[in-house]
Scaffold this active site. Sequence first.
Site, mmCIF file in Angstrom:
data_model
loop_
_atom_site.group_PDB
_atom_site.id
_atom_site.type_symbol
_atom_site.label_atom_id
_atom_site.label_comp_id
_atom_site.label_asym_id
_atom_site.label_seq_id
_atom_site.Cartn_x
_atom_site.Cartn_y
_atom_site.Cartn_z
ATOM 1 C CG HIS A 60 30.349 -12.986 51.966
ATOM 2 N ND1 HIS A 60 30.417 -13.804 53.046
ATOM 3 C CD2 HIS A 60 29.673 -11.892 52.344
ATOM 4 C CE1 HIS A 60 29.772 -13.231 54.053
ATOM 5 N NE2 HIS A 60 29.320 -12.052 53.645
ATOM 6 N N PRO A 61 33.674 -14.341 52.439
ATOM 7 C CG PRO A 61 34.476 -13.661 54.528
ATOM 8 C CD PRO A 61 33.653 -13.197 53.369
ATOM 9 C CB CYS A 62 30.199 -17.125 54.547
ATOM 10 S SG CYS A 62 29.369 -16.890 52.991
ATOM 11 N NE ARG A 63 28.207 -21.960 50.980
ATOM 12 C CZ ARG A 63 27.463 -21.860 52.083
ATOM 13 N NH1 ARG A 63 28.015 -21.710 53.267
ATOM 14 N NH2 ARG A 63 26.155 -21.909 51.977
ATOM 15 C CG MET B 287 28.074 -16.425 50.483
ATOM 16 S SD MET B 287 27.597 -14.697 50.482
ATOM 17 C CE MET B 287 26.495 -14.656 51.829
#
Lengths: 275, 271, 595
Positions: free
Chosen positions: B174-177, B271
């Site tokens: 997941h790229p959110c961090r 995340m």
Amino acid sequence: MADDKDVLRDVWFGRIPTCFTLYQDEITEREAEPFYLLLPRVSYLTLVTDKVKKHFHKVMRQEDLEEMWFEYEGTPLKWHYPIGVLFDLHASNTALPWNITVHFKDFPERDLLHCPSNSVIEAHFMSSIKEADALKHKGQVVNEMQKKDHKQLWMGLQNDKFDQFWAMNRKLMEYPTEEGGFRYIPFRIYQTMSDRPFIQKLFRPVSSEGHAHTLGDLLKEVFPAAIPQDDEQKKYLIVIHGIEPLLETPVQWLSEHLSHPDNFLHISIIPAPSD
Amino acid sequence: MMSGERAEGAEGCFLDEETFRRCCDHFLQRSQALHDGWSWEQVKGTEEGYMKKTVLGTGRVNISTAQDGHPRAGEVMDAVGDQGQVDDLGDEDTPVPAEGSSVIRFEYHVLYSCSYQTPVLYFRASTLDGRPLSLEDVWDQVHPNYRQRLLQGPWDTITQQEHPLIGQPFFFLHPCRTADFMRPLLQVAHAENRKLNYIVSWLSVVGPVVGLDVPLTYCEPLGSPALPLWHLTDHCLTLPPAGAWQTLHSKGCLNPTAFDHHLISFSFTWM
Amino acid sequence: MLGTRVMSGARCRTECWWKRHIAEQLKQRDRVQRQAFEEIIHQYNRLLEKSDLQAVLSERLQPDKSDLQNRHDLSPGADEELTELHKKRGELAQNVIELNNQMQQKDKEIQTNEAKMLQYQQRISELEAECRELRNSLQDLERANQTLKDEYDALQITFSALEEKLRRTTEDNQELVSRWMAEKAQEANRLNAENEKDTRRRQAKLQKDLAEAAKEPLPLDPDDDIEVLSEDASDGAGQADVSPSRTPGRTPSKRVSQPPSGLLDSISSIFGRRSVNSFSGLTDGAETHTGACAEVRVPSTALHTFDAHDGEVNAVCFSPGSRLLATGGMDRRVKLWEVVSGRCEHKGSLTGSNAGITSIEFDSAGSYLLAASNDFASRIWTVDDFRLRHTLTGHSGKVLSARFLLDNARIVSGSYDRTLKLWDLRSKVCMKTVFAGSSCNDIVCTEQCVMSGHFDKKVRFWDIRSESIVRELELLGRVTSLDLNHDRTELLTCSRDDLVKIIDLRSNAVRQSFSAQGFKCGSDWTRVTFSPDGCYVAAGSAEGTLFVWNVLTGKLERTLDKHHSSAINAVSWSPSGAHVVSVEKGSKAVLWSDM
């Protein structure tokens, strides 16, 4: 504003009459009757088909039970798309009810994501919400929300609670007054005849001069083929939630009111019926 | 060409698509030079594309015909390096015995996420005959140092996702961090007026988590290695000069949990 | 931070257009996709459930049936089971129906309860409103009450201020009254002083006259002179001897020369004075005797008719010196008149009685006046200064008559309360009370005896020393008046049977009765009198006519009328014999004489 609320409600409570039929090659102990269900447009297949599973489990042997998956006319149905999108994309031109075939074997690994439990759906749903918010508010709003707020969004969807859901979701629909809209509109355009599953691009709801962009502007930018030229006949239908909004509709309004619970505006482009 | 520009994106640590392309081009050049196997795939009819690399590795994989996707307590050894153990499954329908080492094909895609304005790493693993690995199988590819942390919040980190350009199931981080851990790197680079390839730096962080090796040599053309770079050999990290770690650490995104002369494990907050 | 959209009119219309389109489209979609199928799917699923149930049941029965083919004896069992299951199903269905009914009932109950609650809430709000109103009115009342209380307090203050004022005013009044009394006393003293001066002047004049007269040779009757002197000499022996020596005085020699009457009057008036000169002790007795030898003239004309009192005049009495006349009336006053040249000059009034005067008597010296009053008391004034000296209270009824005893130290009074009281003047107490048995109308006294005339027609004779009845004499009518002749040998009585009688005290027999045509006794207290020499009797009638009878002849001597307009209450003959005064009910008094 009362109209807007009605729109939100109609969107949320949209239903599709579906007939689930067991795949004929599935081994059953006795004949399995089809199972009819009104599926919520805004939910996901694996979330609302427990009854289907139970119904068909009754006629099958225990040892034959594997992960359930659905297909329509040979196309495996991706559970992580909203049901309404799947219908509009694949079956909107056909007669109702929507006939879905239920499979328990030969899970199409290449085509479908696995859905071992509801937490997978929840993770997927929340991931969509975060991505949408990243586009709308650089992720600030969703990051400010607490874990219980996230849970409330999911529970609202899972239990079909409009008010519970929108109590939280309205925060995600706010924007600074001076901006006139979100940073970018979270949308995905689906087509049946395409390699890529969907088109998603950055698109601003308000032009640099301050005009509100419309659906037509969006399509012109991202999918110009969808808009018929003046003399041409309409080749494509632009369907959102089973209806065709006018091209003059502002995308900001569409994003606020016609988004799915995952905060994305899912647009299906289907070939116009030729008759 | 030197694509060592600073990663100018929209705001500092974000990457816009054009820069992404440039960084990818540069990266691909290097890759070609190093025979690392990265290629560019373009989506038909658009400007969009992604970097792709296929790696073959070994590992024991528990595959039974009927139970592809279901969680099984499968003991899968590290695909790289370790000897696999013989696993005993229980009764199965198919008399396919637990194999010994089998060849596993890993496919890594680097895409650009316009939503998060960061690159995203997608990957999948399958046997040579095309049967894909389950998520659990994939985890076992993960270095044990990362595994603990990942297992704590599995669904938040590596999940199965539909590849946005191909439409097939992949796993992805997941790229959110991404922006959070890239920021200090970029700031240090900016402060030291060094040129940095976003893709190289980013991939060198996330790649190893999922078994992707990014040799140090990707950075050489950039000049003086003032920035301590991650030296990745066999998924082990050697200890760079202490000062640099401290710089990184003080930015708050990396927490060294154990110091070993040869091995450092990191806990990431994704995340 | 919701964005607010400010629209122009045109944009608004356009916006509404696409929005309405969407709303309509959604409704249309729902009609087609949802509403058309909702009911059917629902019913289908119900049927499915039912058929599943059937399937389950039949499945269960299937193995039994297959067994049945092998074992027939089981078939009844299977049938039984089937029927049992059917029964159970029926029961369950029944249960379901009952539960449904119960639920409906509960719903109804809930509804009624809610309706009741609504009612109660309404009632509560009504009551609350009432309560508020009542509280308001209570507050108003409290305020009004407070106002009244304040007013009351204010009035209280005013009242106490006024009370204080009243008290002060009363004090002032009393102070003023006492000052006024003091002033009056001063004035009285002044008057007395003037009187003194006056009398001294007259005395001086008299002395001068006497001196002048002494120079003249006067043809005196030696009898008279001698008698006078002998009376003087024998006076000290007491009054018991008076009568015999006086008898000769009753000879017509009484008709002595008239011309020197003025001198004699003067002499007698000198002797009539009290304690100033040393004659007083002798003059007491001399006076009486002088009166006995006075010239009695039967009156023939009225010299002076005058209003003596405001109202009835009840009593009249000449002073022993014949100079003063006292009248008493219902106006509570005793008025003193001086008879001067045929007229009665008002000299003064004696006040102090609280009710009408019933009888008057001078003491033998003429210095004290005793009056009995209807206020149950008798009073004594000194004549010279008109000052009230004693008030004798004790009777419980009107005092109808009061007389000095001959020693002037005791008084006897008779009252309507049927008692006679004896008073001692020195100690001023009542020494004896005797019960007479009937209201006492009049009293006369001798040396040893008190005679009282009563309502019961009796005349009672009381012995002074033994204080008991000695004798009783009954007449034919209520006794209204008693009088003694000057030597106290005869008692004159008047009674309501219109008879005037003379009773001989030695023989206690009625010696004479006088009556006349037209003579009616006017009241129970009509007083009659002897002439000073005892030769005549005068009585006033109810018609206002004065009758004079001759004792010696027993015939009516004179009738004097036309001067009184109402009944005559009392008659008095001056000791000098010259005047007769009668007083009437109508406030008049008439001075009679024969000139």
